[in-house]
Design a protein around this motif. Structure first.
Motif, short mmCIF file in Angstrom:
data_model
loop_
_atom_site.label_atom_id
_atom_site.label_comp_id
_atom_site.label_asym_id
_atom_site.label_seq_id
_atom_site.Cartn_x
_atom_site.Cartn_y
_atom_site.Cartn_z
N ILE A 191 0.87 -1.17 0.00
CA ILE A 191 0.00 0.00 0.00
C ILE A 191 0.91 1.23 0.00
O ILE A 191 1.88 1.28 0.75
N VAL A 192 0.59 2.21 -0.84
CA VAL A 192 1.36 3.46 -0.87
C VAL A 192 0.44 4.59 -0.43
O VAL A 192 -0.65 4.76 -0.97
N VAL A 208 1.12 -7.02 4.76
CA VAL A 208 1.60 -6.35 3.55
C VAL A 208 2.32 -5.07 3.96
O VAL A 208 1.96 -4.43 4.95
N PRO A 209 3.35 -4.67 3.21
CA PRO A 209 4.08 -3.44 3.56
C PRO A 209 3.28 -2.19 3.21
O PRO A 209 2.46 -2.20 2.28
N VAL A 210 3.53 -1.13 3.96
CA VAL A 210 2.91 0.16 3.70
C VAL A 210 4.03 1.18 3.52
O VAL A 210 4.88 1.34 4.41
N LEU A 236 6.40 5.11 -7.09
CA LEU A 236 6.60 4.08 -6.07
C LEU A 236 5.63 2.92 -6.28
O LEU A 236 5.99 1.75 -6.08
N MET A 237 4.41 3.22 -6.70
CA MET A 237 3.45 2.15 -7.03
C MET A 237 4.01 1.25 -8.12
O MET A 237 3.93 0.02 -8.02
N ALA A 287 2.64 -1.97 -6.32
CA ALA A 287 1.72 -1.75 -5.21
C ALA A 287 0.28 -2.10 -5.60
O ALA A 287 -0.14 -1.90 -6.74
N LEU A 288 -0.44 -2.59 -4.62
CA LEU A 288 -1.85 -2.94 -4.80
C LEU A 288 -2.71 -1.70 -4.98
O LEU A 288 -3.62 -1.66 -5.82
N ILE A 289 -2.41 -0.67 -4.20
CA ILE A 289 -3.20 0.57 -4.21
C ILE A 289 -2.32 1.71 -3.73
O ILE A 289 -1.41 1.51 -2.91
#
Length: 208
Positions: free
Chosen positions: A26-27, A45-47, A60-61, A66-68
């Motif tokens: 997640i970003v 999951v990492p944030v 970064l996504m 990244a998922l979202i």
């Protein structure tokens, strides 16, 4: 019920992680909710966090698949689609969340809070004389609080403004807008009353 953009962000993350069973980072920008960190812990999951602006989120996504990704203005981007704010897809995902769970928006918010705890957020914009900008910066830099309302400040982040993170995960952020001549004061905590007190404290701290 009116859902804030931060509540919607957290619910979209919950939808992707729990309802769809997807996994990925997640970003978020520094002005978005700490609920995302709790969801990251729950679903392993990492944030990642960036300064304000999709110009920081999108690269970064893509780099982290990244998922979202999302920001406080209410813009959300999704993996496998345009790495930019996609309001149409966000609305479709939210509708699917309601259909798949059979819950109304207010019921979804209750469900989210049962998982991550109550989170309340607000932002105020304060106009200031432009020639006071450096004075405000110096005031914040030279007088960081050690505690706020008796709760210790455990981290001060100056990546984009001045953010004070408290021991109970409450946070207060003071930063200049990048698009208009205003000082923005943000706060997130476990009650609306406390958020309002934090905003007043932030304005006093900045001297505006």
């Amino acid at each position: 019920i009116f859902l804030t953009q931060l509540q919607v962000f957290a619910l979209l993350c919950l939808y992707l992680l729990e309802v769809r069973g997807e996994r990925g980072p997640i970003v978020k920008t520094i002005t978005t909710t700490s609920m995302l960190y709790r969801l990251g812990e729950i679903f392993n999951v990492p944030v990642y966090e960036t300064p304000v602006g999709f110009k920081y989120i999108a690269p970064l996504m893509l780099a982290e698949k990244a998922l979202i990704g999302g920001e406080e203005s209410g813009g959300y981007g999704f993996r496998g689609h345009v790495a930019e704010r996609d309001g149409i897809l966000a609305c479709l995902y939210f509708l699917d969340l309601m259909i798949k769970t059979g819950k109304t928006p207010s019921e979804l918010l209750d469900y989210l809070y049962r998982k991550v705890g109550p989170h309340y957020y607000q932002r105020v914009d304060v106009q200031f004389p432009e020639d006071e900008r450096q004075t405000i910066i110096d005031r914040l830099r030279n007088n960081p609080p050690e505690s706020i309302e008796g709760v210790k400040v455990v981290k001060t982040d100056t990546a984009d403004g001045f953010r004070f993170i408290l021991a109970d995960n409450t946070w207060l952020l003071i930063r200049f807008s990048g698009t208009e001549p205003v000082l923005r004061v943000y706060a997130e905590s476990d009650s609306q009353a406390r958020v309002e007190r934090l905003l007043e404290f932030g304005k006093e701290l900045a001297g505006v």
